[in-house]
Design a protein around this motif. Structure first.
Motif, short mmCIF file in Angstrom:
data_model
loop_
_atom_site.label_atom_id
_atom_site.label_comp_id
_atom_site.label_asym_id
_atom_site.label_seq_id
_atom_site.Cartn_x
_atom_site.Cartn_y
_atom_site.Cartn_z
N GLN A 112 3.92 9.00 13.29
CA GLN A 112 4.63 9.90 14.53
C GLN A 112 5.35 8.60 15.50
O GLN A 112 5.20 7.93 16.42
CB GLN A 112 2.76 10.18 15.44
CG GLN A 112 2.26 10.91 14.66
CD GLN A 112 3.24 11.88 14.15
OE1 GLN A 112 3.66 13.19 14.91
NE2 GLN A 112 3.37 12.51 12.41
N ALA A 113 7.10 8.99 14.52
CA ALA A 113 7.34 7.63 15.96
C ALA A 113 9.13 8.60 16.11
O ALA A 113 9.18 9.75 15.26
CB ALA A 113 7.17 6.17 15.14
N ARG A 114 9.98 8.35 16.64
CA ARG A 114 10.84 8.62 16.98
C ARG A 114 11.99 7.67 15.84
O ARG A 114 12.26 8.50 14.99
CB ARG A 114 11.80 7.83 18.42
CG ARG A 114 11.10 8.66 19.75
CD ARG A 114 11.76 8.15 20.60
NE ARG A 114 10.89 6.58 20.40
CZ ARG A 114 11.92 5.41 21.68
NH1 ARG A 114 12.43 6.57 22.57
NH2 ARG A 114 10.93 4.50 21.66
N VAL A 115 11.64 6.59 15.05
CA VAL A 115 12.06 5.93 14.49
C VAL A 115 11.54 5.77 12.66
O VAL A 115 10.68 5.43 13.05
CB VAL A 115 12.78 4.23 14.90
CG1 VAL A 115 13.46 4.11 13.57
CG2 VAL A 115 13.82 4.98 16.20
N HIS B 168 9.44 3.05 9.35
CA HIS B 168 9.34 1.63 10.19
C HIS B 168 8.97 0.39 9.27
O HIS B 168 9.04 0.55 8.13
CB HIS B 168 7.03 1.28 10.86
CG HIS B 168 7.18 0.20 11.33
ND1 HIS B 168 6.00 -0.60 10.08
CD2 HIS B 168 7.83 -1.26 11.60
CE1 HIS B 168 5.99 -1.07 11.40
NE2 HIS B 168 7.09 -1.61 11.49
N ASN C 130 6.45 -7.59 12.45
CA ASN C 130 5.85 -6.83 13.14
C ASN C 130 4.24 -7.50 13.13
O ASN C 130 4.41 -8.31 11.70
CB ASN C 130 5.33 -5.37 13.13
CG ASN C 130 4.90 -4.93 14.29
OD1 ASN C 130 4.60 -4.82 15.49
ND2 ASN C 130 4.48 -3.49 13.89
N THR D 283 1.17 -1.84 15.08
CA THR D 283 1.45 -0.53 16.01
C THR D 283 3.49 -0.52 16.06
O THR D 283 3.79 -1.00 16.01
CB THR D 283 1.54 -0.67 17.26
OG1 THR D 283 -0.16 -0.50 17.60
CG2 THR D 283 1.80 0.75 17.85
N HIS D 284 3.44 0.72 15.09
CA HIS D 284 4.75 1.00 15.54
C HIS D 284 5.38 2.00 16.45
O HIS D 284 4.81 2.92 16.62
CB HIS D 284 5.76 1.79 13.77
CG HIS D 284 6.92 2.15 13.95
ND1 HIS D 284 7.80 1.45 14.33
CD2 HIS D 284 7.14 3.29 12.99
CE1 HIS D 284 8.79 1.61 14.34
NE2 HIS D 284 9.13 3.27 14.23
N GLU D 285 5.40 2.04 17.46
CA GLU D 285 6.19 2.30 18.13
C GLU D 285 4.82 2.60 19.58
O GLU D 285 4.12 1.67 19.59
CB GLU D 285 7.02 3.63 18.37
CG GLU D 285 8.33 3.37 17.96
CD GLU D 285 8.93 4.46 17.74
OE1 GLU D 285 9.04 5.69 18.04
OE2 GLU D 285 10.83 4.48 17.26
N SER D 286 4.20 4.08 19.57
CA SER D 286 2.83 3.83 20.26
C SER D 286 2.23 3.71 19.25
O SER D 286 1.00 4.82 19.33
CB SER D 286 3.06 4.37 21.29
OG SER D 286 4.17 6.32 20.64
N ASP D 287 2.13 4.54 18.17
CA ASP D 287 1.90 4.83 16.65
C ASP D 287 1.30 4.02 16.04
O ASP D 287 1.44 3.42 15.61
CB ASP D 287 2.36 5.71 15.29
CG ASP D 287 1.18 6.79 14.40
OD1 ASP D 287 0.31 7.15 14.60
OD2 ASP D 287 2.36 7.12 13.45
#
Length: 231
Positions: A125-128, A131, A135, A182-186
């Motif tokens: 659940q991320a805009r981009v 992934h 990281n 975590t990727h963005e806030s997910d």
């Protein structure tokens, strides 16, 4: 002692690892990375060879459904089950981690996984998405897999992940150690150390020196078994 004799003795001391040859696109890079980490590696789907190895690596790239089907097509699901039943180490990489869960849903299609762990792999659940890139990870205390590399970055390429951990404690067995990223806030599962079954969502073979150190850490946990032994 001749150089040849020295090489023979050295090779006997190496951990014997099988990379499961099920058609995944990254099997050759996994073989090279494990060799660089200090293992004697064979790429095969032969049941007896895989059962006799000190460690089994299950790589995977692409779709959950395709990888699960490829593993089953070569009898890899039964090999993995047999090894784990005997307490023999297995390492899953990327989709090789994902298929250890009960199911995965991609593009509205739900596929049954190998069901070693409860839970489902779903889209990030991320805009981009995907992934893709380096990281950091959140390593739990007591991790042997990340010993000495707790603060390092690892290379991820994925659009789906296990975004919760549902396996309940089963005393007297030790609790699994779950590493998160975590990727963005997910927030999602980046690695699991669960008895004989270990897996990473990222690619150790693409993670440079940190990935090599992680594979060495895993190799150190492998019991050395005599040639020809099976589970």
């Amino acid at each position: 002692m001749t150089p040849t004799e020295h090489e023979d003795m050295t090779s006997k001391d190496l951990a014997r690892v099988v990379v499961l040859d099920h058609g995944s696109g990254n099997v050759r890079s996994a073989v090279r990375a494990l060799e660089a980490a200090g293992a004697a590696v064979e790429l095969t789907a032969d049941r007896e060879t895989a059962l006799a190895a000190d460690g089994l690596v299950v790589p995977g790239v692409g779709a959950f459904a395709t990888t699960a089907a490829q593993i089953r097509a070569v009898g890899g699901d039964r090999i993995i089950e047999r090894r784990l039943a005997g307490g023999l180490p297995v390492l899953g990489i990327c989709v090789g981690l994902q298929v250890m869960f009960a199911a995965g849903t991609e593009h509205g299609e739900r596929t049954i996984g190998l069901d070693q762990w409860p839970g489902e792999v779903t889209r990030l659940q991320a805009r981009v998405v995907p992934h893709m890139g380096w990281n950091t990870v959140e390593v739990p205390q007591g991790s042997r897999l990340f010993e000495g590399i707790e603060g390092e970055r690892f290379y991820f390429v994925h659009s789906y992940a296990a975004r919760s951990w549902e396996l309940e404690s089963q005393p007297p067995l030790p609790d699994p150690l779950v590493t998160w990223a975590t990727h963005e806030s997910d927030r999602f599962v980046a690695a699991v150390e669960n008895g004989a079954l270990t897996a990473t969502q990222f690619h150790p073979e693409k993670s440079g020196a940190a990935g090599t150190r992680l594979l060495r850490n895993w190799l150190r946990t492998l019991p050395r078994r005599r040639a020809g032994a099976t589970a």
